[in-house]
Design a protein around this motif. Structure first.
Motif, PDB file in Angstrom:
ATOM      1  N   ARG A 184      30.360  33.045  27.071  1.00 45.63           N
ATOM      2  CA  ARG A 184      29.207  32.208  26.723  1.00 45.63           C
ATOM      3  C   ARG A 184      29.429  31.493  25.398  1.00 45.63           C
ATOM      4  NH1 ARG A 184      23.424  34.585  28.377  1.00 45.63           N
ATOM      5  NH2 ARG A 184      23.017  32.381  28.001  1.00 45.63           N
ATOM      6  N   LEU A 185      30.047  32.180  24.443  1.00 48.29           N
ATOM      7  CA  LEU A 185      30.327  31.535  23.163  1.00 48.29           C
ATOM      8  C   LEU A 185      31.268  30.350  23.351  1.00 48.29           C
ATOM      9  CD1 LEU A 185      30.325  31.375  20.063  1.00 48.29           C
ATOM     10  CD2 LEU A 185      32.127  33.128  20.054  1.00 48.29           C
ATOM     11  N   ALA A 186      32.334  30.555  24.117  1.00 43.71           N
ATOM     12  CA  ALA A 186      33.294  29.476  24.353  1.00 43.71           C
ATOM     13  C   ALA A 186      32.626  28.297  25.053  1.00 43.71           C
ATOM     14  CB  ALA A 186      34.471  29.995  25.170  1.00 43.71           C
ATOM     15  N   ASP A 187      31.779  28.581  26.047  1.00 44.04           N
ATOM     16  CA  ASP A 187      31.068  27.504  26.738  1.00 44.04           C
ATOM     17  C   ASP A 187      30.189  26.709  25.772  1.00 44.04           C
ATOM     18  OD1 ASP A 187      32.185  27.966  29.198  1.00 44.04           O
ATOM     19  OD2 ASP A 187      30.504  29.139  29.974  1.00 44.04           O
ATOM     20  N   SER A 188      29.507  27.417  24.887  1.00 47.08           N
ATOM     21  CA  SER A 188      28.603  26.738  23.952  1.00 47.08           C
ATOM     22  C   SER A 188      29.366  25.861  22.967  1.00 47.08           C
ATOM     23  CB  SER A 188      27.760  27.775  23.198  1.00 47.08           C
ATOM     24  OG  SER A 188      28.552  28.508  22.264  1.00 47.08           O
ATOM     25  N   LEU A 189      30.607  26.206  22.698  1.00 40.94           N
ATOM     26  CA  LEU A 189      31.417  25.440  21.749  1.00 40.94           C
ATOM     27  C   LEU A 189      32.355  24.448  22.443  1.00 40.94           C
ATOM     28  CD1 LEU A 189      32.411  28.346  19.308  1.00 40.94           C
ATOM     29  CD2 LEU A 189      30.674  26.577  18.937  1.00 40.94           C
ATOM     30  N   GLY A 190      32.355  24.440  23.773  1.00 43.11           N
ATOM     31  CA  GLY A 190      33.238  23.539  24.503  1.00 43.11           C
ATOM     32  C   GLY A 190      34.699  23.902  24.365  1.00 43.11           C
ATOM     33  N   ILE A 191      34.993  25.200  24.318  1.00 42.11           N
ATOM     34  CA  ILE A 191      36.372  25.673  24.139  1.00 42.11           C
ATOM     35  C   ILE A 191      36.879  26.248  25.457  1.00 42.11           C
ATOM     36  CG2 ILE A 191      37.864  27.292  22.892  1.00 42.11           C
ATOM     37  CD1 ILE A 191      35.837  27.223  20.599  1.00 42.11           C
ATOM     38  N   ARG A 192      38.079  25.875  25.843  1.00 38.88           N
ATOM     39  CA  ARG A 192      38.669  26.410  27.065  1.00 38.88           C
ATOM     40  C   ARG A 192      39.251  27.799  26.806  1.00 38.88           C
ATOM     41  NH1 ARG A 192      42.881  21.994  28.955  1.00 38.88           N
ATOM     42  NH2 ARG A 192      43.340  22.080  26.721  1.00 38.88           N
ATOM     43  N   VAL A 193      38.767  28.773  27.557  1.00 36.95           N
ATOM     44  CA  VAL A 193      39.296  30.129  27.473  1.00 36.95           C
ATOM     45  C   VAL A 193      39.398  30.692  28.884  1.00 36.95           C
ATOM     46  CG1 VAL A 193      38.243  30.544  25.206  1.00 36.95           C
ATOM     47  CG2 VAL A 193      37.062  31.327  27.272  1.00 36.95           C
ATOM     48  N   PHE A 194      40.307  31.649  29.069  1.00 38.22           N
ATOM     49  CA  PHE A 194      40.336  32.431  30.299  1.00 38.22           C
ATOM     50  C   PHE A 194      40.749  33.849  29.935  1.00 38.22           C
ATOM     51  CE2 PHE A 194      44.544  30.538  29.918  1.00 38.22           C
ATOM     52  CZ  PHE A 194      45.420  31.544  30.283  1.00 38.22           C
ATOM     53  N   PHE A 195      40.388  34.799  30.797  1.00 41.96           N
ATOM     54  CA  PHE A 195      40.562  36.211  30.495  1.00 41.96           C
ATOM     55  C   PHE A 195      41.744  36.775  31.265  1.00 41.96           C
ATOM     56  CE2 PHE A 195      36.239  35.076  29.585  1.00 41.96           C
ATOM     57  CZ  PHE A 195      36.003  35.700  28.370  1.00 41.96           C
ATOM     58  N   ILE A 196      42.578  37.547  30.574  1.00 34.39           N
ATOM     59  CA  ILE A 196      43.790  38.086  31.189  1.00 34.39           C
ATOM     60  C   ILE A 196      43.725  39.605  31.227  1.00 34.39           C
ATOM     61  CG2 ILE A 196      45.184  36.108  30.503  1.00 34.39           C
ATOM     62  CD1 ILE A 196      46.267  37.721  28.176  1.00 34.39           C
ATOM     63  N   LYS A 197      44.488  40.165  32.169  1.00 40.18           N
ATOM     64  CA  LYS A 197      44.543  41.620  32.352  1.00 40.18           C
ATOM     65  C   LYS A 197      43.121  42.146  32.583  1.00 40.18           C
ATOM     66  CE  LYS A 197      46.803  42.352  28.484  1.00 40.18           C
ATOM     67  NZ  LYS A 197      47.481  43.145  27.452  1.00 40.18           N
ATOM     68  N   GLY A 198      42.820  43.331  32.108  1.00 39.87           N
ATOM     69  CA  GLY A 198      41.463  43.845  32.125  1.00 39.87           C
ATOM     70  C   GLY A 198      40.818  43.972  33.498  1.00 39.87           C
ATOM     71  N   PRO A 199      39.472  44.033  33.531  1.00 46.04           N
ATOM     72  CA  PRO A 199      38.755  44.270  34.796  1.00 46.04           C
ATOM     73  C   PRO A 199      38.955  43.174  35.834  1.00 46.04           C
ATOM     74  CG  PRO A 199      37.222  43.756  33.015  1.00 46.04           C
ATOM     75  CD  PRO A 199      38.559  43.969  32.383  1.00 46.04           C
ATOM     76  N   ALA A 200      39.208  41.936  35.395  1.00 46.05           N
ATOM     77  CA  ALA A 200      39.410  40.848  36.361  1.00 46.05           C
ATOM     78  C   ALA A 200      40.633  41.113  37.230  1.00 46.05           C
ATOM     79  CB  ALA A 200      39.546  39.514  35.643  1.00 46.05           C
ATOM     80  N   SER A 201      41.695  41.677  36.640  1.00 50.08           N
ATOM     81  CA  SER A 201      42.906  41.952  37.414  1.00 50.08           C
ATOM     82  C   SER A 201      42.664  43.036  38.454  1.00 50.08           C
ATOM     83  CB  SER A 201      44.054  42.350  36.478  1.00 50.08           C
ATOM     84  OG  SER A 201      43.752  43.546  35.781  1.00 50.08           O
ATOM     85  N   VAL A 202      41.737  43.957  38.165  1.00 50.65           N
ATOM     86  CA  VAL A 202      41.380  44.983  39.158  1.00 50.65           C
ATOM     87  C   VAL A 202      40.592  44.334  40.293  1.00 50.65           C
ATOM     88  CG1 VAL A 202      40.102  47.128  39.543  1.00 50.65           C
ATOM     89  CG2 VAL A 202      41.400  46.812  37.419  1.00 50.65           C
ATOM     90  N   ILE A 203      39.649  43.463  39.949  1.00 46.41           N
ATOM     91  CA  ILE A 203      38.851  42.765  40.962  1.00 46.41           C
ATOM     92  C   ILE A 203      39.758  41.955  41.888  1.00 46.41           C
ATOM     93  CG2 ILE A 203      37.165  40.904  41.295  1.00 46.41           C
ATOM     94  CD1 ILE A 203      35.805  41.848  38.718  1.00 46.41           C
ATOM     95  N   GLN A 204      40.803  41.341  41.349  1.00 45.79           N
ATOM     96  CA  GLN A 204      41.712  40.519  42.147  1.00 45.79           C
ATOM     97  C   GLN A 204      42.732  41.346  42.933  1.00 45.79           C
ATOM     98  OE1 GLN A 204      42.851  37.998  38.658  1.00 45.79           O
ATOM     99  NE2 GLN A 204      42.512  36.291  40.070  1.00 45.79           N
ATOM    100  N   GLY A 205      42.736  42.661  42.733  1.00 50.60           N
ATOM    101  CA  GLY A 205      43.680  43.521  43.442  1.00 50.60           C
ATOM    102  C   GLY A 205      45.072  43.521  42.832  1.00 50.60           C
ATOM    103  N   LEU A 206      45.207  43.066  41.577  1.00 51.01           N
ATOM    104  CA  LEU A 206      46.510  43.010  40.933  1.00 51.01           C
ATOM    105  C   LEU A 206      46.863  44.323  40.240  1.00 51.01           C
ATOM    106  CD1 LEU A 206      46.281  39.475  39.280  1.00 51.01           C
ATOM    107  CD2 LEU A 206      47.041  40.086  41.586  1.00 51.01           C
ATOM    108  N   ARG A 207      45.880  45.163  40.072  1.00 45.10           N
ATOM    109  CA  ARG A 207      46.066  46.444  39.391  1.00 45.10           C
ATOM    110  C   ARG A 207      45.252  47.506  40.092  1.00 45.10           C
ATOM    111  NH1 ARG A 207      45.601  45.871  32.791  1.00 45.10           N
ATOM    112  NH2 ARG A 207      47.813  46.158  32.335  1.00 45.10           N
ATOM    113  N   LYS A 208      45.726  48.720  40.040  1.00 47.36           N
ATOM    114  CA  LYS A 208      44.921  49.828  40.503  1.00 47.36           C
ATOM    115  C   LYS A 208      43.763  50.024  39.528  1.00 47.36           C
ATOM    116  CE  LYS A 208      48.900  52.119  42.625  1.00 47.36           C
ATOM    117  NZ  LYS A 208      49.776  53.324  42.620  1.00 47.36           N
ATOM    118  N   ALA A 209      42.682  50.605  40.019  1.00 53.22           N
ATOM    119  CA  ALA A 209      41.490  50.776  39.194  1.00 53.22           C
ATOM    120  C   ALA A 209      41.823  51.538  37.912  1.00 53.22           C
ATOM    121  CB  ALA A 209      40.408  51.509  39.976  1.00 53.22           C
TER     122      ALA A 209
END
Length: 300
Positions: free
Chosen positions: A25-50
């Protein structure tokens, strides 16, 4: 408030999810491009075991990192002390912490193993991001192929560890099953990661696919070799000019306070506390000495 009158504390899994939402939300408010690596997103995508993530890893447009950090500082986050020796430990992120949060936020402006120019590298990365729903937010994360590249590079830094070997095996099966090897090759080429990812990727490519593999950089060689406590410093001293060796050796024996605080921001910095920490550092160093000797021989 809890029944004892103390404020309820966030648990680590909650803090990590809310940290993603906060940065997004902070990045969106400032117009900054960000993306999240590793972490819970990689589990959701099936790239990592829980598994439970201990911090938030976000990759930011390198031209806007100071703007994002300033936004975090205004919300009570503070930069974690780091070793000032960026020759021994080339910097790839800024870590911030908050007294009310159980996790840190690692703000990446580069990633070890990806050695393309910062702007061109980020452009290639951003073009290979997708959206996922996480912590009630629509956040950008790497595509599956790019997510595999990030995780493989991270594991390759310590591929002799059982957990890293297991992760590389899991990623290899996933890459083969979803026919992502050629997409990985293209991404590695675009980000300057071909040399670093070669041990993982080379055996997964179709026979008809040819690749020109560059030699790994000194930085990558050093990262892979520096597995034992203190070995990164020894490697840097061995490779330094004679003019710099004495200064680096002095800093290794008598490190500045930031070095002690980088391991534990709540470390006791009184004279007895610092002496105890110096003793612990030397004990770790002596225990790791045989392994460090093997590291240096391998570099030669």
């Amino acid at each position: 408030m809890t029944s004892t009158g103390h404020e309820a504390q966030l648990r680590i899994p909650e803090g990590v999810l809310l940290g993603h939402a906060l940065v997004g939300r902070l990045a969106d408010s400032l117009g900054i491009r960000v993306f999240f690596i590793k972490g819970p997103a990689s589990v959701i995508q099936g790239l990592r075991k829980a598994k439970i993530s201990a911090d938030v890893d976000v990759f930011v447009d390198p031209t806007r990192i100071e703007d994002l950090l300033q936004g975090l500082y205004e919300r009570g986050w503070r930069q974690r002390p780091v070793d000032p020796d960026d020759r021994t430990f080339p910097k790839h992120s800024v870590t911030v912490h908050h007294s009310a949060w159980p996790c840190c936020i690692d703000v990446h402006f580069r990633f070890p193993g990806m050695e393309g120019a910062a702007h061109e590298c980020f452009t290639a990365l951003w073009a290979n991001t997708v959206h996922v729903e996480l912590a009630g937010q629509r956040l950008r994360v790497p595509s599956k192929a790019l997510g595999i590249l990030f995780l493989a590079l991270h594991a390759l830094r310590s591929r002799d560890l059982p957990a890293c070997r297991e992760e590389l095996e899991y990623l290899a099966v996933l890459t083969w099953r979803e026919s992502l090897a050629e997409a990985l090759l293209e991404l590695a080429s675009a980000t300057g990661a071909l040399a670093a990812v070669r041990p993982f990727l080379e055996g997964l490519l179709p026979e008809a696919t040819t690749a020109v593999w560059p030699e790994p950089s000194r930085e990558w060689h050093n990262r892979v070799a520096a597995q034992a406590p203190g070995s990164a410093r020894l490697i840097a001293i061995a490779q330094a000019s004679w003019r710099d060796k004495s200064r680096m050796l002095w800093a290794a024996i008598f490190p500045p306070r930031e070095v002690l605080l980088s391991a534990n921001i709540y470390a006791d910095m009184s004279l007895p506390g610092r002496l105890d920490q110096h003793g612990a550092r030397w004990w770790r160093f002596l225990r790791a000495a045989p392994r460090m000797v093997r590291n240096l021989r391998g570099l030669r």
